[in-house]
Write a protein that holds these residues in place. Structure first.
Motif, PDB file in Angstrom:
ATOM      1  N   ARG A 146     -61.558  28.701 -45.938  1.00  0.00           N
ATOM      2  CA  ARG A 146     -60.230  28.402 -45.403  1.00  0.00           C
ATOM      3  C   ARG A 146     -59.131  29.286 -46.014  1.00  0.00           C
ATOM      4  O   ARG A 146     -58.297  29.824 -45.275  1.00  0.00           O
ATOM      5  CB  ARG A 146     -59.913  26.919 -45.619  1.00  0.00           C
ATOM      6  CG  ARG A 146     -58.644  26.455 -44.907  1.00  0.00           C
ATOM      7  CD  ARG A 146     -58.315  25.010 -45.295  1.00  0.00           C
ATOM      8  NE  ARG A 146     -59.388  24.098 -44.949  1.00  0.00           N
ATOM      9  CZ  ARG A 146     -59.478  23.470 -43.784  1.00  0.00           C
ATOM     10  NH1 ARG A 146     -58.557  23.662 -42.860  1.00  0.00           N
ATOM     11  NH2 ARG A 146     -60.473  22.641 -43.539  1.00  0.00           N
ATOM     12  N   TYR A 189     -64.174  29.659 -40.813  1.00  0.00           N
ATOM     13  CA  TYR A 189     -62.906  29.044 -40.424  1.00  0.00           C
ATOM     14  C   TYR A 189     -62.170  30.003 -39.486  1.00  0.00           C
ATOM     15  O   TYR A 189     -62.141  31.220 -39.728  1.00  0.00           O
ATOM     16  CB  TYR A 189     -62.036  28.744 -41.651  1.00  0.00           C
ATOM     17  CG  TYR A 189     -62.539  27.590 -42.470  1.00  0.00           C
ATOM     18  CD1 TYR A 189     -62.063  26.302 -42.268  1.00  0.00           C
ATOM     19  CD2 TYR A 189     -63.519  27.792 -43.456  1.00  0.00           C
ATOM     20  CE1 TYR A 189     -62.541  25.235 -43.021  1.00  0.00           C
ATOM     21  CE2 TYR A 189     -64.000  26.730 -44.214  1.00  0.00           C
ATOM     22  CZ  TYR A 189     -63.501  25.453 -43.986  1.00  0.00           C
ATOM     23  OH  TYR A 189     -63.978  24.395 -44.732  1.00  0.00           O
ATOM     24  N   ILE A 239     -55.854  25.850 -37.893  1.00  0.00           N
ATOM     25  CA  ILE A 239     -56.921  26.339 -38.774  1.00  0.00           C
ATOM     26  C   ILE A 239     -58.054  25.333 -38.636  1.00  0.00           C
ATOM     27  O   ILE A 239     -57.894  24.161 -38.977  1.00  0.00           O
ATOM     28  CB  ILE A 239     -56.483  26.428 -40.250  1.00  0.00           C
ATOM     29  CG1 ILE A 239     -55.415  27.504 -40.421  1.00  0.00           C
ATOM     30  CG2 ILE A 239     -57.677  26.712 -41.145  1.00  0.00           C
ATOM     31  CD1 ILE A 239     -55.951  28.915 -40.348  1.00  0.00           C
TER      32      ILE A 239
END
Length: 227
Positions: A41, A92, A76
């Motif tokens: 992430r 991600y 996201i």
């Protein structure tokens, strides 16, 4: 208010007037979508932030030609992949949407090309439009009223008489560019993506003329004709 009824001494005529004109657009809107993908992430978010900053810098560099700049949806999200018997986060993916409105089209083609040349960036548009307070709307209404008066006068003259007074004038509607009744955006807006653009020359974008239509309904009394 009590509506006045027609009488032999005060006959009435009701007409519709339309004003229609074509004008050059005053605004151009473009949408820019920036994407990023990473194995974790923080990496995906860092890449998305960097690319979004480059887009904003290019747009803000337009100076007074930039009418408005808005950031829309931001996401996201993890992408799952199967490993063994369970699901695991594989990567991600991030995405952010920016919308810009420009009032000067001089460098629009170059701007769109430069934006589309950025990594994992796509551009939609342009959508041509008029300002909400454009003088074209007032001019369309004026033309509609003028036509209503001329049409009513023609009916009166056909009866060998003339108009006496205006009883009522109502706005039947103003059709602005982009509404279903005025399909001025003929064809779909163009979409540009970064892949394969490289050092492409600036696009030649021709602003699309806008059609504005206004309608009024007018009711007049006439002097009694000699029939």
């Amino acid at each position: 208010m009590t509506q006045e009824h027609a009488t032999p001494e005060a006959p009435q005529v009701t007409v519709r007037g339309e004003g229609r004109l074509e004008v050059d657009p005053e605004l151009a809107r473009i949408g820019v979508t920036v994407s990023a993908r990473g194995t974790d992430r923080p990496t995906a978010l860092a890449d998305l932030t960097r690319r979004n900053t480059r887009v904003l810098d290019l747009l803000k560099a337009q100076g007074n030609a930039l009418g408005s700049l808005e950031t829309g949806s931001l996401s996201i999200a993890p992408e799952l992949g199967r490993r063994g018997r369970g699901e695991r986060v594989q990567s991600y993916r991030g995405r952010v949407r920016v919308t810009a409105e420009l009032t000067d089209f001089t460098a629009l083609g170059e701007l769109v090309t430069r934006l589309a040349d950025l990594e994992l960036t796509s551009v939609d548009g342009p959508w041509w439009a008029l300002r909400p307070d454009s003088s074209a709307y007032a001019e369309a209404r004026r033309l509609a009223v003028t036509e209503a008066v001329q049409r009513a006068r023609a009916y009166a003259e056909a009866l060998g008489t003339s108009l006496a007074s205006l009883l009522e004038l109502s706005d039947a509607g103003l059709v602005a560019p982009g509404t279903p009744m005025a399909p001025v955006f003929a064809g779909a807006p163009a979409a540009f993506a970064a892949e394969g653009v490289g050092e492409a020359p600036a696009l030649d974008l021709e602003p699309q003329r806008q059609t504005v239509t206004a309608e009024v309904v007018a009711r007049f009394t006439m002097r009694p004709p000699a029939l």
